[in-house]
Design a protein around this motif. Sequence first.
Motif, PDB file in Angstrom:
ATOM      1  N   LYS A 174       0.857  -1.190   0.000  1.00 30.53           N
ATOM      2  CA  LYS A 174       0.000   0.000   0.000  1.00 30.53           C
ATOM      3  C   LYS A 174       0.894   1.241   0.000  1.00 30.53           C
ATOM      4  O   LYS A 174       0.700   2.199   0.756  1.00 30.53           O
ATOM      5  CB  LYS A 174      -0.933  -0.012   1.221  1.00 30.53           C
ATOM      6  N   ALA A 175       1.902   1.202  -0.882  1.00 28.91           N
ATOM      7  CA  ALA A 175       2.914   2.250  -0.885  1.00 28.91           C
ATOM      8  C   ALA A 175       2.385   3.599  -1.358  1.00 28.91           C
ATOM      9  O   ALA A 175       3.026   4.631  -1.127  1.00 28.91           O
ATOM     10  CB  ALA A 175       4.098   1.824  -1.754  1.00 28.91           C
ATOM     11  N   ASN A 176       1.225   3.618  -1.988  1.00 24.50           N
ATOM     12  CA  ASN A 176       0.646   4.898  -2.398  1.00 24.50           C
ATOM     13  C   ASN A 176       0.167   5.712  -1.201  1.00 24.50           C
ATOM     14  O   ASN A 176       0.081   6.937  -1.268  1.00 24.50           O
ATOM     15  CB  ASN A 176      -0.497   4.674  -3.386  1.00 24.50           C
ATOM     16  N   ILE A 177      -0.126   5.040  -0.085  1.00 22.62           N
ATOM     17  CA  ILE A 177      -0.586   5.717   1.132  1.00 22.62           C
ATOM     18  C   ILE A 177       0.453   5.573   2.253  1.00 22.62           C
ATOM     19  O   ILE A 177       0.830   6.561   2.877  1.00 22.62           O
ATOM     20  CB  ILE A 177      -1.941   5.149   1.600  1.00 22.62           C
ATOM     21  N   LEU A 178       0.888   4.353   2.497  1.00 20.40           N
ATOM     22  CA  LEU A 178       1.862   4.090   3.558  1.00 20.40           C
ATOM     23  C   LEU A 178       3.258   4.188   2.947  1.00 20.40           C
ATOM     24  O   LEU A 178       3.915   3.189   2.672  1.00 20.40           O
ATOM     25  CB  LEU A 178       1.606   2.706   4.174  1.00 20.40           C
ATOM     26  N   LYS A 179       3.690   5.414   2.727  1.00 18.18           N
ATOM     27  CA  LYS A 179       4.875   5.645   1.908  1.00 18.18           C
ATOM     28  C   LYS A 179       6.173   5.205   2.574  1.00 18.18           C
ATOM     29  O   LYS A 179       7.158   4.923   1.883  1.00 18.18           O
ATOM     30  CB  LYS A 179       4.942   7.122   1.508  1.00 18.18           C
ATOM     31  N   SER A 182       5.160   0.550   3.696  1.00 17.98           N
ATOM     32  CA  SER A 182       4.951  -0.165   2.440  1.00 17.98           C
ATOM     33  C   SER A 182       5.938   0.295   1.379  1.00 17.98           C
ATOM     34  O   SER A 182       6.355  -0.486   0.518  1.00 17.98           O
ATOM     35  CB  SER A 182       3.520   0.042   1.936  1.00 17.98           C
ATOM     36  N   GLY A 183       6.317   1.573   1.446  1.00 16.60           N
ATOM     37  CA  GLY A 183       7.272   2.095   0.486  1.00 16.60           C
ATOM     38  C   GLY A 183       8.615   1.390   0.584  1.00 16.60           C
ATOM     39  O   GLY A 183       9.236   1.050  -0.434  1.00 16.60           O
ATOM     40  N   LEU A 184       9.084   1.152   1.811  1.00 15.11           N
ATOM     41  CA  LEU A 184      10.349   0.441   2.003  1.00 15.11           C
ATOM     42  C   LEU A 184      10.239  -0.992   1.489  1.00 15.11           C
ATOM     43  O   LEU A 184      11.155  -1.503   0.829  1.00 15.11           O
ATOM     44  CB  LEU A 184      10.736   0.449   3.484  1.00 15.11           C
ATOM     45  N   PHE A 185       9.128  -1.645   1.796  1.00 10.69           N
ATOM     46  CA  PHE A 185       8.912  -3.023   1.348  1.00 10.69           C
ATOM     47  C   PHE A 185       8.970  -3.103  -0.182  1.00 10.69           C
ATOM     48  O   PHE A 185       9.627  -3.988  -0.756  1.00 10.69           O
ATOM     49  CB  PHE A 185       7.559  -3.517   1.868  1.00 10.69           C
ATOM     50  N   LEU A 186       8.302  -2.188  -0.853  1.00 16.25           N
ATOM     51  CA  LEU A 186       8.288  -2.174  -2.316  1.00 16.25           C
ATOM     52  C   LEU A 186       9.670  -1.847  -2.880  1.00 16.25           C
ATOM     53  O   LEU A 186      10.127  -2.488  -3.838  1.00 16.25           O
ATOM     54  CB  LEU A 186       7.261  -1.159  -2.812  1.00 16.25           C
TER      55      LEU A 186
END
Length: 339
Positions: A174-179, A182-186
């Motif tokens: 959910k990197a679009n919201i949890l930057k 989730s951003g790190l995971f992506l």
Amino acid sequence: MHRITLIPGDGIGPAIVEAAVQVIDATGVSIDWDRQLAGMAAVEQLGNPLPEETLASIRANRLCLKGPLTTPVGGGYRSVNVTLRQAFNLYANVRPAVSFEGTDTIFRDVNLMTVRENTEGLYAGIEHFIQVDGEKIAAESVAVVTRKGCERIIRYAFDYARKAQRKRVTLVHKANILKCTSGLFLEIGREIAKEYPDIAFDDRIVDACCMQLVMKPESFDVIVTTNLFGDILSDLAAGLIGGLGLTAGANIGTDAAIFEAVHGSAPDIADKGIANPTAMILAGAMMLEHLGELAAARRIEQAVRDVIREGKSVTPDIKPGSTCGTRDIAAAIIDKVRG
């Protein structure tokens, strides 16, 4: 001879675990079952839902087959399942979802594996209330996502895909919201994917993934995701193939592994003899595969599929109106295993 910790569990646990033990023993694989207690059964006998004796057994054997557990309500008890995962650093939760011929689900071509990070995220359990004058005005929960945690679960998914000759890994986020989280995971997923040029890689936002799973589940192969999303998506995947009664799971770490049916203890049908042991039996097959007993694992998997396809000795949750119970389906599977 393999020595394995065996936890019968609560509710329907003892019945379905016994069925699984009988099926595994029918393969001829030599196992010394080290029986231990956890959950409500341990509270009732020892006053502790996770006794030190049980922890010591898993620590020594490094392998456990576990029935469903009930965490006591109240008394400050933490989830026994979560505690076990964190105590033994079981960072990878692995749940296959493969369609069964003979079930009434509309999905026929599901063949996916969900690889879920198992120790971090919101399930780390770091939360608290904010109180003013004794009144709870808010609650906060901290989702911890580390680079190490991301790297090892994503690499596990790619290594599994390569070993199992699967073609695609889909990272769900959910990197679009949890930057940050989730951003790190992506970000790490994209980095690691470059090391596996033989495995296709893509990513999906979790809500879109849910929609796509129920529209075209056959398009997914291996899903890797964070703890909370993995919990939700793996249950959704189970629903595609007929429910949690057909779904096994493994909790894998560097130094230990615990195999289980992913459903609950179902106290409403305990001692009625109608519980479906399929998930527990398939968990046993996953355990045998982990041990390197591949031929025995495949015999169990095929026997389960044959019995469900024939539909003569299955429990009512598989075939409504059936009068067969736990012992009937176990006996039919044992006959197939013995050939």
